[in-house]
Scaffold this motif. Structure first.
Motif, PDB file in Angstrom:
ATOM      1  N   MET A   1      90.898 -30.072  60.575  1.00 46.69           N
ATOM      2  CA  MET A   1      89.799 -29.282  60.026  1.00 46.69           C
ATOM      3  C   MET A   1      89.213 -28.419  61.137  1.00 46.69           C
ATOM      4  N   GLY A   2      89.373 -27.100  60.997  1.00 43.09           N
ATOM      5  CA  GLY A   2      88.854 -26.175  61.994  1.00 43.09           C
ATOM      6  C   GLY A   2      87.428 -25.779  61.684  1.00 43.09           C
ATOM      7  N   ILE A   3      86.582 -25.755  62.699  1.00 40.24           N
ATOM      8  CA  ILE A   3      85.149 -25.505  62.555  1.00 40.24           C
ATOM      9  C   ILE A   3      84.854 -24.016  62.628  1.00 40.24           C
ATOM     10  N   VAL A   4      84.109 -23.525  61.637  1.00 42.24           N
ATOM     11  CA  VAL A   4      83.666 -22.127  61.610  1.00 42.24           C
ATOM     12  C   VAL A   4      82.135 -22.138  61.487  1.00 42.24           C
ATOM     13  N   ASN A   5      81.450 -21.950  62.608  1.00 42.34           N
ATOM     14  CA  ASN A   5      79.991 -21.951  62.620  1.00 42.34           C
ATOM     15  C   ASN A   5      79.473 -20.540  62.391  1.00 42.34           C
ATOM     16  N   VAL A   6      78.872 -20.313  61.235  1.00 47.48           N
ATOM     17  CA  VAL A   6      78.284 -19.004  60.939  1.00 47.48           C
ATOM     18  C   VAL A   6      76.788 -19.102  61.253  1.00 47.48           C
ATOM     19  N   THR A   7      76.507 -19.407  62.507  1.00 49.45           N
ATOM     20  CA  THR A   7      75.132 -19.650  62.952  1.00 49.45           C
ATOM     21  C   THR A   7      74.899 -18.972  64.292  1.00 49.45           C
ATOM     22  N   PRO A   8      73.656 -18.544  64.560  1.00 49.28           N
ATOM     23  CA  PRO A   8      73.359 -17.928  65.854  1.00 49.28           C
ATOM     24  C   PRO A   8      73.039 -18.932  66.947  1.00 49.28           C
ATOM     25  N   ASP A   9      72.957 -20.238  66.597  1.00 47.93           N
ATOM     26  CA  ASP A   9      72.449 -21.231  67.545  1.00 47.93           C
ATOM     27  C   ASP A   9      73.301 -22.488  67.616  1.00 47.93           C
ATOM     28  N   SER A  10      74.605 -22.362  67.366  1.00 47.42           N
ATOM     29  CA  SER A  10      75.469 -23.537  67.460  1.00 47.42           C
ATOM     30  C   SER A  10      75.479 -24.073  68.883  1.00 47.42           C
ATOM     31  N   PHE A  11      75.488 -25.409  69.021  1.00 49.01           N
ATOM     32  CA  PHE A  11      75.508 -26.006  70.349  1.00 49.01           C
ATOM     33  C   PHE A  11      76.815 -25.731  71.074  1.00 49.01           C
ATOM     34  N   SER A  12      77.884 -25.452  70.319  1.00 51.68           N
ATOM     35  CA  SER A  12      79.218 -25.428  70.912  1.00 51.68           C
ATOM     36  C   SER A  12      79.771 -24.048  71.193  1.00 51.68           C
ATOM     37  N   ASP A  13      79.348 -23.049  70.398  1.00 55.49           N
ATOM     38  CA  ASP A  13      79.940 -21.728  70.601  1.00 55.49           C
ATOM     39  C   ASP A  13      78.911 -20.612  70.694  1.00 55.49           C
ATOM     40  N   GLY A  14      77.622 -20.972  70.713  1.00 53.52           N
ATOM     41  CA  GLY A  14      76.586 -19.991  70.997  1.00 53.52           C
ATOM     42  C   GLY A  14      76.518 -18.820  70.042  1.00 53.52           C
ATOM     43  N   GLY A  15      76.913 -19.024  68.789  1.00 54.20           N
ATOM     44  CA  GLY A  15      76.823 -17.957  67.812  1.00 54.20           C
ATOM     45  C   GLY A  15      77.925 -16.928  67.894  1.00 54.20           C
ATOM     46  N   ALA A  16      79.054 -17.291  68.480  1.00 50.47           N
ATOM     47  CA  ALA A  16      80.149 -16.335  68.661  1.00 50.47           C
ATOM     48  C   ALA A  16      80.736 -15.852  67.344  1.00 50.47           C
ATOM     49  N   HIS A  17      80.527 -16.614  66.248  1.00 52.99           N
ATOM     50  CA  HIS A  17      81.123 -16.257  64.961  1.00 52.99           C
ATOM     51  C   HIS A  17      80.046 -16.099  63.893  1.00 52.99           C
ATOM     52  N   ALA A  18      78.867 -15.585  64.295  1.00 52.90           N
ATOM     53  CA  ALA A  18      77.719 -15.559  63.400  1.00 52.90           C
ATOM     54  C   ALA A  18      77.783 -14.475  62.337  1.00 52.90           C
ATOM     55  N   SER A  19      78.544 -13.419  62.555  1.00 52.78           N
ATOM     56  CA  SER A  19      78.653 -12.370  61.540  1.00 52.78           C
ATOM     57  C   SER A  19      79.809 -12.672  60.588  1.00 52.78           C
ATOM     58  N   THR A  20      79.768 -12.065  59.410  1.00 50.95           N
ATOM     59  CA  THR A  20      80.848 -12.278  58.445  1.00 50.95           C
ATOM     60  C   THR A  20      82.181 -11.846  59.025  1.00 50.95           C
ATOM     61  N   GLU A  21      82.207 -10.707  59.680  1.00 49.77           N
ATOM     62  CA  GLU A  21      83.460 -10.189  60.235  1.00 49.77           C
ATOM     63  C   GLU A  21      84.034 -11.112  61.299  1.00 49.77           C
ATOM     64  N   THR A  22      83.214 -11.537  62.239  1.00 48.41           N
ATOM     65  CA  THR A  22      83.724 -12.407  63.306  1.00 48.41           C
ATOM     66  C   THR A  22      84.087 -13.784  62.763  1.00 48.41           C
ATOM     67  N   ALA A  23      83.338 -14.267  61.769  1.00 49.73           N
ATOM     68  CA  ALA A  23      83.656 -15.566  61.175  1.00 49.73           C
ATOM     69  C   ALA A  23      85.014 -15.523  60.487  1.00 49.73           C
ATOM     70  N   LEU A  24      85.303 -14.451  59.769  1.00 53.60           N
ATOM     71  CA  LEU A  24      86.587 -14.339  59.080  1.00 53.60           C
ATOM     72  C   LEU A  24      87.733 -14.213  60.070  1.00 53.60           C
ATOM     73  N   LYS A  25      87.516 -13.491  61.150  1.00 58.47           N
ATOM     74  CA  LYS A  25      88.547 -13.405  62.185  1.00 58.47           C
ATOM     75  C   LYS A  25      88.810 -14.771  62.790  1.00 58.47           C
ATOM     76  N   HIS A  26      87.738 -15.533  62.950  1.00 57.00           N
ATOM     77  CA  HIS A  26      87.897 -16.884  63.498  1.00 57.00           C
ATOM     78  C   HIS A  26      88.649 -17.781  62.505  1.00 57.00           C
ATOM     79  N   CYS A  27      88.355 -17.637  61.220  1.00 57.53           N
ATOM     80  CA  CYS A  27      89.105 -18.387  60.200  1.00 57.53           C
ATOM     81  C   CYS A  27      90.602 -18.108  60.326  1.00 57.53           C
ATOM     82  N   GLU A  28      90.950 -16.841  60.423  1.00 58.67           N
ATOM     83  CA  GLU A  28      92.359 -16.453  60.516  1.00 58.67           C
ATOM     84  C   GLU A  28      92.994 -17.003  61.785  1.00 58.67           C
TER      85      GLU A  28
END
Length: 269
Positions: A1-28
């Motif tokens: 199970m791969g984690i996709v944090n769509v948050t600006p304050d995740s403890f682990s990735d600092g909001g790197a995937h907070a936008s819809t576009e970056t989150a979808l790229k991360h999903c892929e």
């Protein structure tokens, strides 16, 4: 199970995937690395984190789910809000991954109304705002087992198929470092429920406590080790940030298992 944090304050990735576009790229990217399931979340549940308003969580998660369902892979949504559950399930999400184990009013009714969705019930002591300020006491294993029994009963009463349910002991959610590692060392005791187990060790602070690695993003190697140990002790799903490395490590584990002597007793399993 791969984690996709769509948050600006995740403890682990600092909001790197907070936008819809970056989150979808991360999903892929996670799918290319070998993820079987994507777990999308719009609210950080790190210790001490404030609750996110409903409208904000919907605004973060719904656009990602609307596009991610087109990837044709199982989508898990990390939420405890019934309104978010309803919205994402109506869009085609497959699994509700709830840190509150469906204890919020209306949550059980939402999953009962979607008779094919998967459900993950996690053990959490107290709530994200207070869980580490006042962690649980005593032997963690019977506490977790008793909690699961209590939460499974109303689902049975609603006629929810047990095959839909997975259990998560909640590493890091209101537990001491020793209790977290007791969950790993004695994980096979948790298999007594008969339900599949999901384990989330990735980049947790307990790993930092025993390794001295303060930066969460620097905990890849020990996180992968914990994931392999969890699978070796019977976990059906491991929730991870570092999919590529975890998949590679599990390939080594599988190769070893294929050549290992046949186990002959429960004590050896």
């Amino acid at each position: 199970m791969g984690i996709v944090n769509v948050t600006p304050d995740s403890f682990s990735d600092g909001g790197a995937h907070a936008s819809t576009e970056t989150a979808l790229k991360h999903c892929e990217q996670l799918l290319k690395e070998g993820a079987d399931i994507l777990d999308i979340g719009g609210e950080s549940t790190r210790p001490g984190s404030p609750a996110v308003p409903l409208d904000a969580e919907l605004a973060r998660v719904v656009p990602v789910v609307r596009e991610a369902v087109k990837l044709n892979v199982p989508l898990s949504i990390d939420t405890y809000k019934p309104e978010v559950m309803r919205a994402v399930l109506d869009l085609g999400a497959d699994i509700v991954n709830d840190i509150w184990a469906l204890r919020q009013p209306g949550a059980r009714e939402v999953v009962a109304a979607h008779p094919t969705c998967g459900i993950c019930l996690m053990h959490m002591h107290r709530d994200p705002q207070t869980m580490q300020a006042l962690p649980m006491q005593g032997d963690v294993i019977p506490e977790v087992l008793a909690f699961w029994d209590e939460q499974l009963a109303p689902l049975k009463a609603l006629g929810i198929d047990p095959a839909r349910i997975t259990l998560d002991p909640g590493v890091g959610f209101g537990k001491s470092v020793a209790q977290n590692f007791a969950l790993l060392g004695r994980q096979r005791e948790l298999l007594a429920t008969g339900y599949p187990l999901l384990l989330g060790w990735s980049r947790k602070s307990s790993i930092g406590a025993v390794t001295g690695i303060d930066n969460a993003s620097g905990r890849t190697v020990p996180s992968v080790a914990a994931a392999v140990l969890a699978v070796d002790r019977g976990a059906a799903i491991v929730r991870v940030h570092d999919v590529r490395d975890t998949v590679a490590a599990l390939a080594v584990w599988r190769a070893m298992r294929a050549e290992a002597p046949q186990r002959t007793s429960p004590q050896e399993q």
